[in-house]
Design a protein around this motif. Structure first.
Motif, PDB file in Angstrom:
ATOM      1  N   THR A 164       0.824  -1.214   0.000  1.00 45.30           N
ATOM      2  CA  THR A 164       0.000   0.000   0.000  1.00 45.30           C
ATOM      3  C   THR A 164       0.852   1.256   0.000  1.00 45.30           C
ATOM      4  O   THR A 164       0.494   2.262  -0.626  1.00 45.30           O
ATOM      5  CB  THR A 164      -0.937  -0.023   1.217  1.00 45.30           C
ATOM      6  OG1 THR A 164      -1.726  -1.215   1.182  1.00 45.30           O
ATOM      7  CG2 THR A 164      -1.847   1.182   1.224  1.00 45.30           C
ATOM      8  N   THR A 165       1.983   1.225   0.678  1.00 51.29           N
ATOM      9  CA  THR A 165       2.883   2.391   0.686  1.00 51.29           C
ATOM     10  C   THR A 165       3.355   2.720  -0.721  1.00 51.29           C
ATOM     11  O   THR A 165       3.343   3.887  -1.153  1.00 51.29           O
ATOM     12  CB  THR A 165       4.085   2.114   1.600  1.00 51.29           C
ATOM     13  OG1 THR A 165       3.621   1.833   2.924  1.00 51.29           O
ATOM     14  CG2 THR A 165       5.014   3.311   1.633  1.00 51.29           C
ATOM     15  N   VAL A 166       3.781   1.696  -1.465  1.00 55.26           N
ATOM     16  CA  VAL A 166       4.241   1.911  -2.841  1.00 55.26           C
ATOM     17  C   VAL A 166       3.095   2.400  -3.713  1.00 55.26           C
ATOM     18  O   VAL A 166       3.255   3.345  -4.510  1.00 55.26           O
ATOM     19  CB  VAL A 166       4.849   0.612  -3.401  1.00 55.26           C
ATOM     20  CG1 VAL A 166       5.170   0.769  -4.887  1.00 55.26           C
ATOM     21  CG2 VAL A 166       6.105   0.231  -2.636  1.00 55.26           C
ATOM     22  N   ALA A 167       1.933   1.779  -3.579  1.00 52.26           N
ATOM     23  CA  ALA A 167       0.789   2.160  -4.413  1.00 52.26           C
ATOM     24  C   ALA A 167       0.353   3.601  -4.138  1.00 52.26           C
ATOM     25  O   ALA A 167       0.060   4.367  -5.068  1.00 52.26           O
ATOM     26  CB  ALA A 167      -0.367   1.190  -4.169  1.00 52.26           C
ATOM     27  N   LYS A 222      11.947   1.644   2.919  1.00 59.86           N
ATOM     28  CA  LYS A 222      10.869   2.020   1.994  1.00 59.86           C
ATOM     29  C   LYS A 222      11.370   2.934   0.874  1.00 59.86           C
ATOM     30  O   LYS A 222      10.816   2.909  -0.231  1.00 59.86           O
ATOM     31  CB  LYS A 222       9.723   2.676   2.747  1.00 59.86           C
ATOM     32  CG  LYS A 222      10.114   3.952   3.494  1.00 59.86           C
ATOM     33  CD  LYS A 222       8.916   4.507   4.255  1.00 59.86           C
ATOM     34  CE  LYS A 222       9.286   5.777   5.019  1.00 59.86           C
ATOM     35  NZ  LYS A 222       8.138   6.307   5.788  1.00 59.86           N
ATOM     36  N   TRP A 223      12.430   3.707   1.128  1.00 56.21           N
ATOM     37  CA  TRP A 223      12.987   4.570   0.085  1.00 56.21           C
ATOM     38  C   TRP A 223      13.701   3.729  -0.967  1.00 56.21           C
ATOM     39  O   TRP A 223      13.591   3.994  -2.160  1.00 56.21           O
ATOM     40  CB  TRP A 223      13.938   5.599   0.695  1.00 56.21           C
ATOM     41  CG  TRP A 223      13.261   6.487   1.678  1.00 56.21           C
ATOM     42  CD1 TRP A 223      12.502   7.588   1.408  1.00 56.21           C
ATOM     43  CD2 TRP A 223      13.252   6.332   3.099  1.00 56.21           C
ATOM     44  NE1 TRP A 223      12.027   8.139   2.562  1.00 56.21           N
ATOM     45  CE2 TRP A 223      12.469   7.394   3.631  1.00 56.21           C
ATOM     46  CE3 TRP A 223      13.827   5.429   3.974  1.00 56.21           C
ATOM     47  CZ2 TRP A 223      12.257   7.550   4.989  1.00 56.21           C
ATOM     48  CZ3 TRP A 223      13.609   5.579   5.336  1.00 56.21           C
ATOM     49  CH2 TRP A 223      12.841   6.622   5.834  1.00 56.21           C
ATOM     50  N   GLY A 267      -2.237  -5.376  -4.170  1.00 59.67           N
ATOM     51  CA  GLY A 267      -2.482  -6.663  -3.530  1.00 59.67           C
ATOM     52  C   GLY A 267      -3.336  -7.629  -4.315  1.00 59.67           C
ATOM     53  O   GLY A 267      -4.075  -8.426  -3.714  1.00 59.67           O
ATOM     54  N   TYR A 268      -3.251  -7.631  -5.627  1.00 62.44           N
ATOM     55  CA  TYR A 268      -4.079  -8.508  -6.451  1.00 62.44           C
ATOM     56  C   TYR A 268      -3.332  -8.811  -7.740  1.00 62.44           C
ATOM     57  O   TYR A 268      -2.692  -7.898  -8.291  1.00 62.44           O
ATOM     58  CB  TYR A 268      -5.403  -7.820  -6.773  1.00 62.44           C
ATOM     59  CG  TYR A 268      -6.549  -8.755  -7.101  1.00 62.44           C
ATOM     60  CD1 TYR A 268      -7.264  -9.388  -6.098  1.00 62.44           C
ATOM     61  CD2 TYR A 268      -6.905  -9.010  -8.418  1.00 62.44           C
ATOM     62  CE1 TYR A 268      -8.323 -10.243  -6.396  1.00 62.44           C
ATOM     63  CE2 TYR A 268      -7.958  -9.857  -8.726  1.00 62.44           C
ATOM     64  CZ  TYR A 268      -8.658 -10.473  -7.715  1.00 62.44           C
ATOM     65  OH  TYR A 268      -9.700 -11.320  -8.004  1.00 62.44           O
ATOM     66  N   PRO A 269      -3.327 -10.070  -8.211  1.00 58.41           N
ATOM     67  CA  PRO A 269      -4.009 -11.278  -7.743  1.00 58.41           C
ATOM     68  C   PRO A 269      -3.188 -12.034  -6.693  1.00 58.41           C
ATOM     69  O   PRO A 269      -1.970 -11.875  -6.608  1.00 58.41           O
ATOM     70  CB  PRO A 269      -4.121 -12.116  -9.018  1.00 58.41           C
ATOM     71  CG  PRO A 269      -2.886 -11.746  -9.791  1.00 58.41           C
ATOM     72  CD  PRO A 269      -2.644 -10.288  -9.505  1.00 58.41           C
TER      73      PRO A 269
END
Length: 649
Positions: free
Chosen positions: A163-166, A327-328, A237-239
């Motif tokens: 989610t952070t990347v998205a 995360k960076w 997060g899919y698939p």
């Protein structure tokens, strides 16, 4: 003389003062340097002051004026100034390889600059200042290519940072972040009375999970969003199951890149614990207990291998990222991969529009699509065939790294060098200008497995099983007659050939006409027939059975030169060899070998007593406290071996 120098100094100072005033009127800056210091220091200071002018020589007389963003919009609306050919693109980022246009948002503040009659926009103050130093350098670069909608997916175990990347893609580049839950809510909120919306609400009102079939339909509807069609989407997060992959394929939803954030279970629980201790937790309860995380992680691990294998084989769009990094680091890695893919797609569209050949490495082409659109040469390299006359079969690898499209057909090349040649001049390697056509299928060499060769019995290999490549490359000498291996076999013109190695087989398949019609000499080497070891005579049996072990034992005896106390050298050597053979006998049990190795170490230690006492024994009697440490113990050990004989366990 002093008066004359003083008068000249005053006169020149007055002249310099007049020149300085004139320069100030012309707005030419003045640089002052202390000329009383050493010449090399003065020269260095002048260089430092003028270096920027030398590097930015083309923009010395250019003027740039930074303005506020509201003022820039007003000037564009009232046509006082015009937008540059870069639009909202940052020219500095564009020169650094940026291919995705950043979105306008409160988080992405723009810094406009006026240059001549145009307004340029920059994403940071540093970029703005860099442009103002040398604007000509950046306005002369190629204009940005048309934007390409980006469709990517991010998968991974819980707490891996999907989610952070998205969200970062959504905030910086304006991509729509879409989870499967978001897609379902979008359909229910915007199309509640549609057939799909009613089916979704029916399942949710019953407290049931939405079936994958309906979820994929909702995702397909969500992807029709204007942002998805113009800017792009990142699926979060899919698939996560093989069934979902199959449904996505049937709906033709294929991301150009799927990023797997790989992380072990220990790191998952560590991050979950840190999140629980965080002060920024939401007020509503979150399903992040250790039991739920363990179930989610287990389900993810159960299906991810099959998903990864499928996408790597079918679309080659899978990219594994180490999620245990910061995360960076993860963001920079993902962003670089996306930039590369988007740039390749832009280049592909541009070259195809111009009628040129284009690389197809990042277009998610399946093996079936490749097979349907293969050109006249199939999976053989047209460049190698045209320039060297070699049949280089590229079907051994499914990678499209060296594949290209030209005139609606696909061609595979052998390496990067051949690909670059094909992209530069494709028309000379395909009909009608191609110098060598591909031979018909029955004239192409075909590789055989060992089972296929055995199935051809009673057909035998040509050249009586000798390797034709080794024979011809060895100048057809008697020594070059080497039997081939059945694992490396090829059929060509209804004949079977076997080769010594994989390298020799590839040589034959590239130039079969060179090797296929050779004649054997009259005199051939004697056939090597297998023989049982026990059928050999005693001398041959010993040579084949124990020669290597005996050579190792004798070599160690020769290097060590052992001498057991009160035994002859010959008997010591025989004992050492016997113990060495026992200690390294592969047919003995591990316990037996270990016992003889301890005995061999003890034998070495006793043999070293003679040389030690020879060095340390004094000529005259020496008091015990003056003797070397351990001397008395080794002397007693030596004397105790007088009537003893080495024994084996």
């Amino acid at each position: 003389m002093q008066n004359e120098i003083a008068e000249k100094f005053d006169s020149e100072r007055d002249n310099l003062q007049g020149v300085q005033e004139e320069l100030e009127n012309l707005l030419i800056p003045l640089i002052e340097i202390n000329g009383g210091r050493k010449p090399h220091i003065v020269r260095y200071q002048i260089y430092c002051k003028l270096n920027s002018l030398v590097e930015n020589r083309g923009s010395i007389f250019e003027k740039c004026y930074p303005i506020s963003l509201p003022l820039a919009h007003k000037m564009l609306i009232f046509l006082y100034k015009f937008p540059s050919s870069f639009g909202q693109w940052d020219p500095i980022k564009l020169s650094e390889g940026e291919v995705i246009k950043p979105a306008q948002s409160p988080e992405n503040t723009l810094f406009p600059v006026i240059h001549r009659q145009y307004i340029y926009f920059f994403s940071s103050k540093e970029n703005k200042e860099t442009f103002m130093k040398n604007p000509i350098k950046y306005i002369c670069q190629p204009k940005p290519k048309p934007p390409v909608p980006v469709k990517i997916a991010v998968v991974g175990p819980p707490k891996s940072g999907k989610t952070t990347v998205a969200r970062k893609f959504a905030s910086i580049y304006g991509l729509l972040r879409l989870t499967i839950g978001d897609a379902i809510r979008l359909v229910i909120n915007n199309q509640p009375e549609s057939a799909l919306g009613l089916q979704l609400k029916r399942h949710l009102h019953k407290g049931l999970t939405v079936p994958d079939e309906l979820a994929i339909q909702a995702l397909d509807v969500a992807l029709m969003n204007r942002v998805c069609m113009s800017t792009g989407v990142v699926i979060d997060g899919y698939p996560v199951t093989r069934k979902q992959v199959r449904l996505l394929e049937s709906a033709r939803i294929i991301p150009v890149k799927i990023f797997e954030l790989e992380m072990d279970a220990k790191e998952v629980f560590r991050r979950a614990l840190l999140d629980k201790e965080s002060m920024n937790r939401p007020f509503c309860p979150v399903h992040d207990s250790s039991q739920i995380l363990a179930i989610k992680n287990s389900c993810y691990k159960q299906h991810i291998d099959a998903i990864r294998t499928y996408y790597k084989k079918e679309h080659q769009n899978w990219c594994v990222i180490d999620a245990s990094q910061s995360k960076w680091w993860i963001w920079n890695k993902v962003l670089r991969e996306v930039q590369v893919v988007v740039k390749e797609i832009q280049i592909y569209l541009e070259r195809i529009k111009e009628g040129k050949a284009a690389n197809i490495a990042d277009l998610c082409i399946t093996p079936e699509e490749l097979q349907c659109r293969l050109g006249e040469f199939g999976q053989y390299c047209p460049v190698s065939l045209a320039e060297k006359g070699e049949l280089v079969d590229c079907s051994s690898t499914s990678s499209l790294q060296f594949a290209a499209e030209f005139r609606g057909h696909y061609y595979k090349m052998a390496s990067q060098e051949e690909l670059e040649k094909f992209l530069s001049r494709p028309e000379v390697y395909v009909p009608p200008l191609a110098p060598h056509p591909l031979p018909p299928p029955h004239m192409l060499p075909k590789r055989l497995t060992a089972a296929e060769v055995k199935a051809l019995f009673p057909r035998s290999a040509e050249m009586q099983g000798y390797c034709p490549v080794t024979y011809l490359d060895g100048k057809q000498r008697y020594e070059a007659l080497v039997p081939g291996n059945i694992e490396y076999a090829v059929t060509y013109q209804d004949k079977v050939y076997v080769f010594e190695t994989e390298e020799k087989l590839l040589k034959f398949t590239r130039l079969p006409e060179k090797y296929w019609n050779l004649k054997l000499p009259r005199k051939l080497p004697p056939k090597k027939e297998p023989m049982l070891l026990t059928a050999l005579p005693m001398a041959g049996y010993l040579e084949q059975g124990v020669a290597t072990s005996l050579i190792k034992a004798l070599n160690e005896v020769g290097c060590l030169k052992p001498k057991f106390p009160f035994l002859s050298v010959k008997k010591t050597a025989l004992l050492f060899v016997a113990c060495h053979l026992k200690a390294h006998n592969p047919r003995s049990s591990a316990q037996g070998r270990q016992a003889y190795r301890r005995k061999l170490a003890e034998l070495r230690e006793h043999c070293e007593l003679v040389s030690y006492l020879g060095r340390a024994m004094p000529r005259h009697y020496t008091e015990p406290h003056r003797r070397p440490p351990g001397f008395d113990l080794k002397l007693r050990t030596f004397l105790s071996l007088k009537d003893a004989r080495p024994t084996f366990p």
